[in-house]
Design a protein around this motif. Structure first.
Motif, PDB file in Angstrom:
ATOM      1  N   GLN A   1       0.036  10.555  -8.048  1.00 35.76           N
ATOM      2  CA  GLN A   1       1.038  10.093  -7.215  1.00 35.76           C
ATOM      3  C   GLN A   1       1.775   9.210  -7.232  1.00 35.76           C
ATOM      4  OE1 GLN A   1      -0.888  11.202  -3.276  1.00 35.76           O
ATOM      5  NE2 GLN A   1       0.193  12.824  -3.620  1.00 35.76           N
ATOM      6  N   GLU A   2       0.932   8.076  -7.892  1.00 28.40           N
ATOM      7  CA  GLU A   2       1.454   6.739  -7.812  1.00 28.40           C
ATOM      8  C   GLU A   2       2.190   6.933  -8.896  1.00 28.40           C
ATOM      9  OE1 GLU A   2       2.855   2.890  -7.390  1.00 28.40           O
ATOM     10  OE2 GLU A   2       1.473   4.232  -5.668  1.00 28.40           O
ATOM     11  N   ALA A   3       1.621   7.257 -10.266  1.00 34.40           N
ATOM     12  CA  ALA A   3       2.214   7.291 -11.271  1.00 34.40           C
ATOM     13  C   ALA A   3       3.583   8.158 -11.581  1.00 34.40           C
ATOM     14  CB  ALA A   3       1.110   7.591 -12.473  1.00 34.40           C
ATOM     15  N   ARG A   4       3.293   9.319 -10.786  1.00 36.79           N
ATOM     16  CA  ARG A   4       4.915  10.485 -11.170  1.00 36.79           C
ATOM     17  C   ARG A   4       5.490   9.509 -10.003  1.00 36.79           C
ATOM     18  NH1 ARG A   4       0.781  14.426 -10.033  1.00 36.79           N
ATOM     19  NH2 ARG A   4       1.077  13.910  -7.919  1.00 36.79           N
ATOM     20  N   TYR A   5       5.134   8.413  -8.527  1.00 38.28           N
ATOM     21  CA  TYR A   5       6.491   8.024  -7.928  1.00 38.28           C
ATOM     22  C   TYR A   5       6.751   6.977  -8.570  1.00 38.28           C
ATOM     23  CZ  TYR A   5       8.319   4.902  -4.730  1.00 38.28           C
ATOM     24  OH  TYR A   5       9.141   4.190  -3.862  1.00 38.28           O
TER      25      TYR A   5
ATOM     26  N   LYS B   1       0.800  -1.193   0.059  1.00 39.40           N
ATOM     27  CA  LYS B   1       0.095   0.216  -0.583  1.00 39.40           C
ATOM     28  C   LYS B   1       0.926   1.351  -0.372  1.00 39.40           C
ATOM     29  CE  LYS B   1      -4.360  -1.760   1.928  1.00 39.40           C
ATOM     30  NZ  LYS B   1      -3.856  -3.447   3.010  1.00 39.40           N
ATOM     31  N   SER B   2       0.357   2.286  -0.936  1.00 44.83           N
ATOM     32  CA  SER B   2       1.291   3.493  -1.224  1.00 44.83           C
ATOM     33  C   SER B   2       0.695   4.555  -0.171  1.00 44.83           C
ATOM     34  CB  SER B   2       1.745   3.709  -2.726  1.00 44.83           C
ATOM     35  OG  SER B   2       0.333   4.710  -2.682  1.00 44.83           O
ATOM     36  N   GLY B   3      -0.611   4.668  -0.213  1.00 46.88           N
ATOM     37  CA  GLY B   3      -1.422   6.059   0.739  1.00 46.88           C
ATOM     38  C   GLY B   3      -1.292   6.708  -0.491  1.00 46.88           C
ATOM     39  N   MET B   4      -1.090   7.422  -1.776  1.00 45.94           N
ATOM     40  CA  MET B   4      -0.652   7.835  -3.340  1.00 45.94           C
ATOM     41  C   MET B   4      -2.504   7.688  -3.676  1.00 45.94           C
ATOM     42  SD  MET B   4       2.864   7.621  -4.192  1.00 45.94           S
ATOM     43  CE  MET B   4       4.367   7.074  -3.728  1.00 45.94           C
ATOM     44  N   THR B   5      -2.708   8.757  -4.366  1.00 51.86           N
ATOM     45  CA  THR B   5      -3.385   9.250  -4.897  1.00 51.86           C
ATOM     46  C   THR B   5      -3.189   8.455  -6.166  1.00 51.86           C
ATOM     47  OG1 THR B   5      -3.138  11.302  -6.141  1.00 51.86           O
ATOM     48  CG2 THR B   5      -4.690  11.010  -4.341  1.00 51.86           C
TER      49      THR B   5
END
Length: 176
Positions: free
Chosen positions: A22-26, A15-19
């Motif tokens: 945000q997940e795509a940018r990460y 689980k990243s807790g990102m939108t």
């Protein structure tokens, strides 16, 4: 100086807790830096080819605790890294980890039982809590003398210089 390996999950339980944005940018950032990571690995004799995304690494960390308790920690860690970074295997899968454990001389049945009952979960969670308290947010991370933190992959010479600086600081402290 001794090195102490501790469990650290970049994304606990996957689980990243990102939108999603945000997940795509990460993920894009990780992929952008992947060639440098591969090169740094080569400097340390670590082969890396792939980077499977979204793996729950907690079972691998629990397995690492079992392996260390049975004198096979280093062999297990190397085999897990190879399975993940070279062979692109799912190191969150108990069957994969049990096969790895057996390949380094661990009792497969005892290993599987330890993972299935989460015998070492508290130790893994304690490592994660320690890392959070120490301000560690990524890997690799080096904490010298319990207070000097160096985070990120560094060329060997830079790491050597950091160690020498910390040794110098500690020597000065003992003279004062």
């Amino acid at each position: 100086m001794t090195v102490e390996w501790r469990a650290f999950e970049l994304r606990p339980e996957g689980k990243s807790g990102m939108t999603p944005e945000q997940e795509a940018r990460y993920r894009q950032m990780i992929e952008h830096h992947w060639p440098r990571t591969i090169e740094m690995g080569r400097l340390y004799g670590v082969e890396m080819r792939t980077h499977r995304w979204g793996i729950n690494t907690r079972p691998a960390h629990e397995g690492g605790k079992f392996a260390r308790a049975h004198g096979k920690g280093e062999a297990y860690d190397r085999a897990v890294f190879h399975a993940y970074f070279v062979d692109d295997r799912d190191i969150g899968d108990v069957d994969v980890l049990t096969e790895i454990a057996a390949s380094v001389g661990l009792d497969a049945d005892a290993f599987r039982e330890a993972l299935e009952t989460h015998r070492y979960l508290d130790e893994v969670l304690a490592d994660e809590a320690w890392a959070a308290q120490a301000g560690i947010h990524g890997v690799p991370a080096f904490l010298f003398a319990g207070r000097y933190l160096l985070s990120g992959v560094r060329p060997p010479e830079e790491l050597r210089m950091a160690i020498e600086q910390v040794q110098h600081l500690l020597a000065r402290e003992t003279q004062e």
